[in-house]
Scaffold this motif. Sequence first.
Motif, PDB file in Angstrom:
ATOM      1  N   TYR A 659       0.845  -1.180   0.000  1.00  0.00           N
ATOM      2  CA  TYR A 659       0.000   0.000   0.000  1.00  0.00           C
ATOM      3  C   TYR A 659       0.889   1.241   0.000  1.00  0.00           C
ATOM      4  O   TYR A 659       1.765   1.392   0.852  1.00  0.00           O
ATOM      5  N   VAL A 660       0.668   2.119  -0.965  1.00  0.00           N
ATOM      6  CA  VAL A 660       1.390   3.393  -0.986  1.00  0.00           C
ATOM      7  C   VAL A 660       0.480   4.533  -0.535  1.00  0.00           C
ATOM      8  O   VAL A 660       0.949   5.620  -0.202  1.00  0.00           O
ATOM      9  N   ILE A 661      -0.825   4.291  -0.550  1.00  0.00           N
ATOM     10  CA  ILE A 661      -1.798   5.259  -0.025  1.00  0.00           C
ATOM     11  C   ILE A 661      -2.886   4.469   0.690  1.00  0.00           C
ATOM     12  O   ILE A 661      -3.402   3.492   0.162  1.00  0.00           O
ATOM     13  N   HIS A 662      -3.236   4.899   1.875  1.00  0.00           N
ATOM     14  CA  HIS A 662      -4.463   4.436   2.535  1.00  0.00           C
ATOM     15  C   HIS A 662      -4.863   5.533   3.525  1.00  0.00           C
ATOM     16  O   HIS A 662      -4.392   5.617   4.637  1.00  0.00           O
ATOM     17  N   ASP A 663      -5.757   6.392   3.036  1.00  0.00           N
ATOM     18  CA  ASP A 663      -6.207   7.513   3.872  1.00  0.00           C
ATOM     19  C   ASP A 663      -7.663   7.806   3.562  1.00  0.00           C
ATOM     20  O   ASP A 663      -8.312   7.087   2.810  1.00  0.00           O
ATOM     21  N   TYR A 664      -8.184   8.870   4.162  1.00  0.00           N
ATOM     22  CA  TYR A 664      -9.598   9.177   4.008  1.00  0.00           C
ATOM     23  C   TYR A 664      -9.786  10.680   4.134  1.00  0.00           C
ATOM     24  O   TYR A 664      -8.947  11.422   4.654  1.00  0.00           O
ATOM     25  N   ASP A 670     -18.178  18.622  13.411  1.00  0.00           N
ATOM     26  CA  ASP A 670     -17.100  18.532  14.383  1.00  0.00           C
ATOM     27  C   ASP A 670     -16.437  17.151  14.329  1.00  0.00           C
ATOM     28  O   ASP A 670     -16.369  16.450  15.340  1.00  0.00           O
ATOM     29  N   PRO A 671     -15.967  16.697  13.120  1.00  0.00           N
ATOM     30  CA  PRO A 671     -15.516  15.305  13.014  1.00  0.00           C
ATOM     31  C   PRO A 671     -14.266  15.035  13.846  1.00  0.00           C
ATOM     32  O   PRO A 671     -13.326  15.805  13.854  1.00  0.00           O
ATOM     33  N   LYS A 672     -14.300  13.954  14.531  1.00  0.00           N
ATOM     34  CA  LYS A 672     -13.127  13.444  15.227  1.00  0.00           C
ATOM     35  C   LYS A 672     -13.030  11.972  14.869  1.00  0.00           C
ATOM     36  O   LYS A 672     -13.736  11.145  15.420  1.00  0.00           O
ATOM     37  N   CYS A 673     -12.168  11.694  13.855  1.00  0.00           N
ATOM     38  CA  CYS A 673     -12.079  10.337  13.316  1.00  0.00           C
ATOM     39  C   CYS A 673     -10.645   9.830  13.429  1.00  0.00           C
ATOM     40  O   CYS A 673      -9.683  10.602  13.361  1.00  0.00           O
ATOM     41  N   THR A 674     -10.528   8.546  13.564  1.00  0.00           N
ATOM     42  CA  THR A 674      -9.224   7.888  13.531  1.00  0.00           C
ATOM     43  C   THR A 674      -9.329   6.661  12.642  1.00  0.00           C
ATOM     44  O   THR A 674     -10.407   6.086  12.463  1.00  0.00           O
ATOM     45  N   MET A 675      -8.165   6.274  12.027  1.00  0.00           N
ATOM     46  CA  MET A 675      -8.141   5.077  11.189  1.00  0.00           C
ATOM     47  C   MET A 675      -7.051   4.149  11.706  1.00  0.00           C
ATOM     48  O   MET A 675      -5.916   4.585  11.929  1.00  0.00           O
ATOM     49  N   VAL A 709       1.297 -13.410 -17.753  1.00  0.00           N
ATOM     50  CA  VAL A 709       0.721 -14.264 -16.728  1.00  0.00           C
ATOM     51  C   VAL A 709       1.319 -13.859 -15.391  1.00  0.00           C
ATOM     52  O   VAL A 709       2.549 -13.774 -15.254  1.00  0.00           O
ATOM     53  N   PHE A 710       0.463 -13.610 -14.408  1.00  0.00           N
ATOM     54  CA  PHE A 710       0.969 -13.134 -13.116  1.00  0.00           C
ATOM     55  C   PHE A 710       0.001 -13.499 -12.000  1.00  0.00           C
ATOM     56  O   PHE A 710      -1.165 -13.826 -12.229  1.00  0.00           O
ATOM     57  N   ASP A 711       0.502 -13.436 -10.787  1.00  0.00           N
ATOM     58  CA  ASP A 711      -0.310 -13.559  -9.583  1.00  0.00           C
ATOM     59  C   ASP A 711      -0.232 -12.219  -8.863  1.00  0.00           C
ATOM     60  O   ASP A 711       0.839 -11.826  -8.396  1.00  0.00           O
ATOM     61  N   PRO A 712      -1.331 -11.467  -8.795  1.00  0.00           N
ATOM     62  CA  PRO A 712      -1.259 -10.115  -8.233  1.00  0.00           C
ATOM     63  C   PRO A 712      -1.233 -10.062  -6.711  1.00  0.00           C
ATOM     64  O   PRO A 712      -1.328  -8.970  -6.135  1.00  0.00           O
ATOM     65  N   GLY A 713      -1.052 -11.183  -6.076  1.00  0.00           N
ATOM     66  CA  GLY A 713      -0.913 -11.149  -4.621  1.00  0.00           C
ATOM     67  C   GLY A 713      -2.245 -10.991  -3.900  1.00  0.00           C
ATOM     68  O   GLY A 713      -3.304 -10.865  -4.508  1.00  0.00           O
ATOM     69  N   HIS A 714      -2.171 -10.977  -2.572  1.00  0.00           N
ATOM     70  CA  HIS A 714      -3.383 -10.940  -1.761  1.00  0.00           C
ATOM     71  C   HIS A 714      -3.085 -10.269  -0.418  1.00  0.00           C
ATOM     72  O   HIS A 714      -2.985 -10.933   0.608  1.00  0.00           O
ATOM     73  N   PRO A 715      -2.919  -8.940  -0.389  1.00  0.00           N
ATOM     74  CA  PRO A 715      -2.696  -8.261   0.895  1.00  0.00           C
ATOM     75  C   PRO A 715      -3.881  -8.502   1.834  1.00  0.00           C
ATOM     76  O   PRO A 715      -5.037  -8.401   1.403  1.00  0.00           O
ATOM     77  N   ASN A 716      -3.596  -8.826   3.050  1.00  0.00           N
ATOM     78  CA  ASN A 716      -4.646  -9.169   4.018  1.00  0.00           C
ATOM     79  C   ASN A 716      -4.771  -8.045   5.041  1.00  0.00           C
ATOM     80  O   ASN A 716      -4.222  -8.111   6.138  1.00  0.00           O
ATOM     81  N   PHE A 717      -5.480  -6.992   4.672  1.00  0.00           N
ATOM     82  CA  PHE A 717      -5.615  -5.819   5.531  1.00  0.00           C
ATOM     83  C   PHE A 717      -7.082  -5.547   5.844  1.00  0.00           C
ATOM     84  O   PHE A 717      -7.957  -5.755   4.987  1.00  0.00           O
ATOM     85  N   THR A 718      -7.309  -5.052   7.043  1.00  0.00           N
ATOM     86  CA  THR A 718      -8.610  -4.482   7.419  1.00  0.00           C
ATOM     87  C   THR A 718      -8.370  -3.061   7.881  1.00  0.00           C
ATOM     88  O   THR A 718      -7.531  -2.821   8.763  1.00  0.00           O
ATOM     89  N   PHE A 719      -9.100  -2.124   7.298  1.00  0.00           N
ATOM     90  CA  PHE A 719      -9.008  -0.707   7.672  1.00  0.00           C
ATOM     91  C   PHE A 719     -10.272  -0.360   8.437  1.00  0.00           C
ATOM     92  O   PHE A 719     -11.389  -0.585   7.951  1.00  0.00           O
ATOM     93  N   THR A 720     -10.080   0.203   9.645  1.00  0.00           N
ATOM     94  CA  THR A 720     -11.226   0.562  10.483  1.00  0.00           C
ATOM     95  C   THR A 720     -11.251   2.064  10.677  1.00  0.00           C
ATOM     96  O   THR A 720     -10.267   2.658  11.146  1.00  0.00           O
ATOM     97  N   LEU A 721     -12.367   2.689  10.300  1.00  0.00           N
ATOM     98  CA  LEU A 721     -12.555   4.131  10.441  1.00  0.00           C
ATOM     99  C   LEU A 721     -13.542   4.367  11.568  1.00  0.00           C
ATOM    100  O   LEU A 721     -14.694   3.918  11.518  1.00  0.00           O
ATOM    101  N   SER A 722     -13.070   5.054  12.619  1.00  0.00           N
ATOM    102  CA  SER A 722     -13.904   5.320  13.802  1.00  0.00           C
ATOM    103  C   SER A 722     -14.094   6.815  13.947  1.00  0.00           C
ATOM    104  O   SER A 722     -13.120   7.570  14.037  1.00  0.00           O
ATOM    105  N   PRO A 727     -21.082   4.603  14.001  1.00  0.00           N
ATOM    106  CA  PRO A 727     -20.466   3.299  14.289  1.00  0.00           C
ATOM    107  C   PRO A 727     -19.199   3.129  13.462  1.00  0.00           C
ATOM    108  O   PRO A 727     -19.047   3.727  12.391  1.00  0.00           O
ATOM    109  N   PRO A 728     -18.258   2.310  13.944  1.00  0.00           N
ATOM    110  CA  PRO A 728     -17.014   2.067  13.187  1.00  0.00           C
ATOM    111  C   PRO A 728     -17.318   1.457  11.818  1.00  0.00           C
ATOM    112  O   PRO A 728     -18.248   0.673  11.655  1.00  0.00           O
TER     113      PRO A 728
END
Length: 795
Positions: A659-664, A670-675, A709-722, A727-728
């Motif tokens: 991942y080179v970018i993962h933001d929001y 009055d947002p107060k959020c965390t990721m 022919v390629f295998d693009p991989g499988h990153p195993n990430f969960t992003f939680t925005l609170s 609710p999250p």
Amino acid sequence: MAQSSAARRLRPLLLVLAQVFASALLAGPCVPSATTLCLNDNRFRVEVNWKDSHQRTGVGQAVPITSDTGDFWFFSAANVELVVKVLDARGVNGNFWVFYGALSNVEYDLVVTDTATDRVKTYSNPQGQFASVGDTKAFAASLSPTELSTRMDVEGFTPDGEALEDLQASTLLPVHEADAAPALCDGAATELGLNGCRFRLSVSWKDSSGRTGVGQPVPLTDDTGYFWFFSPENIELVIKVLDARAINGNFWVFYGALSNVEYTLTVTDTLTGATHTYTNPSGQFASVGDTKAFHPGYSVAAQLDTARAASALVPVGGGTVSTNSADGTVFTLTVPEGALLSDETITLTPVAAADRIPFSGGVGAAVRLGPEGLLLFQPATLVISPPAPIPADAEVTFAWRGSGDEFGLFPPDPTATPAVSLSVSHLATYGVGRATGAELDAQRSRPLEGAFDQLEQALQEPASEQRRALRGTGPQGILEAEGTRHPSGQTPAQQQATEELQEWFDSNLKLTIVDCGPEMQSDIARLGGFLKRVLLLTGPDAGLLSDVKSKYETLYSAFQTCYDDAYAACKTEMDPSQAASMARFYAILKAEGVENRLDKNKIPLCLTFEITFDSYIEEIMVPGSGQTWAFRHRLKAVVPGVSYSPDGGGPSLSAPLEYVIHDYTGTISDPKCTMTTDGQNSVFTFEKMSFDLNVFEGGNQSPYWLSVVFDPGHPNFTFTLSCEGAPPLEITQPRWRSAFEGVLPVPFGQEDITVSGFQRVSSGAIFARWTHTSDASYGVVQSEVSTMELKHTPQ
């Protein structure tokens, strides 16, 4: 840029309306109409009156192309006759210039009026002449006293009497339906495809300053198009290829120039591989009508039995494809190792019926081999086994191209009995039938366009004679008893074959190669077929075989030079397409067992790339009223040193997929959020890269089609925005992989993926690019762009 003739008729109306409004704004007096072009900011009015050889008269029908340029047609909207442009060159020599290119030799007057001064200039072309004009003194900007009306009797090119007689009947030429769109032809971006894409045209140019380039094509109708050199607004060369077989048995090439730079126009018949070039010296405006450009052979009308077609993927190591016709005839094609440069799907389709066959006995059995025009570096063997053999004294073997063009005789293998065996060096339609001696003589008198086709037709008689002798029905035994063998030990049939082969060899094989380009590369694909003919038809004692092999030694040295030159060009010019040429030279030397003269490693060294995989996604989430988030995530992997191997081997290569970018971004009171994130990255794995290096007659298919022919991989990430007050939200992988939906044969992640459809990039180090975009809803709105780029990094 292709357009239908209906659109072509609508385009003038739309441009007329636009020009009428423009005229009103500019107070220009030129009012466009169906017969009037208004050019150069509506200042110049252009009209044409014509008279043909039958004394019929009319006015040209006007079609605007650009603000400075338009064309006229006389007899059919599909048949452009004149292209005219008026240029404002007051900054050059104080004048307005008038250039026009003609594709017609009828009598006409081209009338140009400067509506600002009421001056008129008429260009008069006499009957029978082709002329193109570059008048750089047409209209002086100064209003100094001058004649209001002047006439120029233009000079041009007049064909010989026979051609002129044909041309005067040109209004009887068949034209395509008015509503038929110009065909969109596959192939290079610098090639113009005309006449149902059968003909490919390209232009190379050099100006007076020594600058060089290639013409950029634009189709106008199915038969006509133009090239621009320096600007899309500035048309330089207009060309049409007409099917005039009903008049004099030929295809005609007409072109008219609106440019006087040096250029070479190349026209290729992709069906036969025949090529004609036309060269224009610097400083000359040319208009040419070549009514003998391409002389195709006799044509038949074939119907295929597609329900009985059979296909198989044949690898470079060779293979067999077989099918049968409705009457039980079995067709078997055996492709040897070395015939193909790349794996190819080959299809056999039986012929159900054929009209206009010039033999009273008709077609016994025939089959179409596809893809049409594929050249084989080693000849394949086609065996035709009908339920009952055709009597030897009536049997005839033949071939044709496409749907029935270039019908000609074809030599059988004398040694194969009772089935019919044919040695084929290109894929077309082949068959066996029944004919009388008079019918065979009539067919032999019909010339064919291609030199190799002419040879095959000439060899049919001696090959059939040898085959009849071996079947016990020919005169060879009697001739031998009478002592009529040639002093070389050959029978008369073998001697006849030797003479035909020797003549073709001396006339058509280039022993000194100065041009290593595509035309010569297509020629060398026939060398294996030529040697097979020598071995089959001349007998073991023929001196021609040793002569051929001796002279091939000269070719081997030339091939080595071409091979090394192509590798140098690959590196210095960053041109990986040179590897296709290298592979062809290598294939012919390998077939002769002398491939050790070349450094095979130079092919993968030329075809070395850096692969960049990039996938960027934005997801819009609306968990509640007034609450919106845009979540962005982008993955990237770079795999250096990826190399193509002609053997299909080589290790797989991997690179981190991160991942080179993962933001929001979000909007909430009055947002107060965390990721937070939880998981790990993966790897992108390259497995194989494939280029289609096979050769087709006339270059009618691109040899640079690419798959990876390629295998693009499988990153195993969960992003939680609170965020406070909501609710999250959890965003989990592998949602980014949706780029490949519809591409994959199985659910993603279970096996490797093959991606094709790479587009050549015209400039820069990036050789090819594959892109997928989507904008779909998966419970959220998702925008996605996934790209794979191949950067050429020759070693």
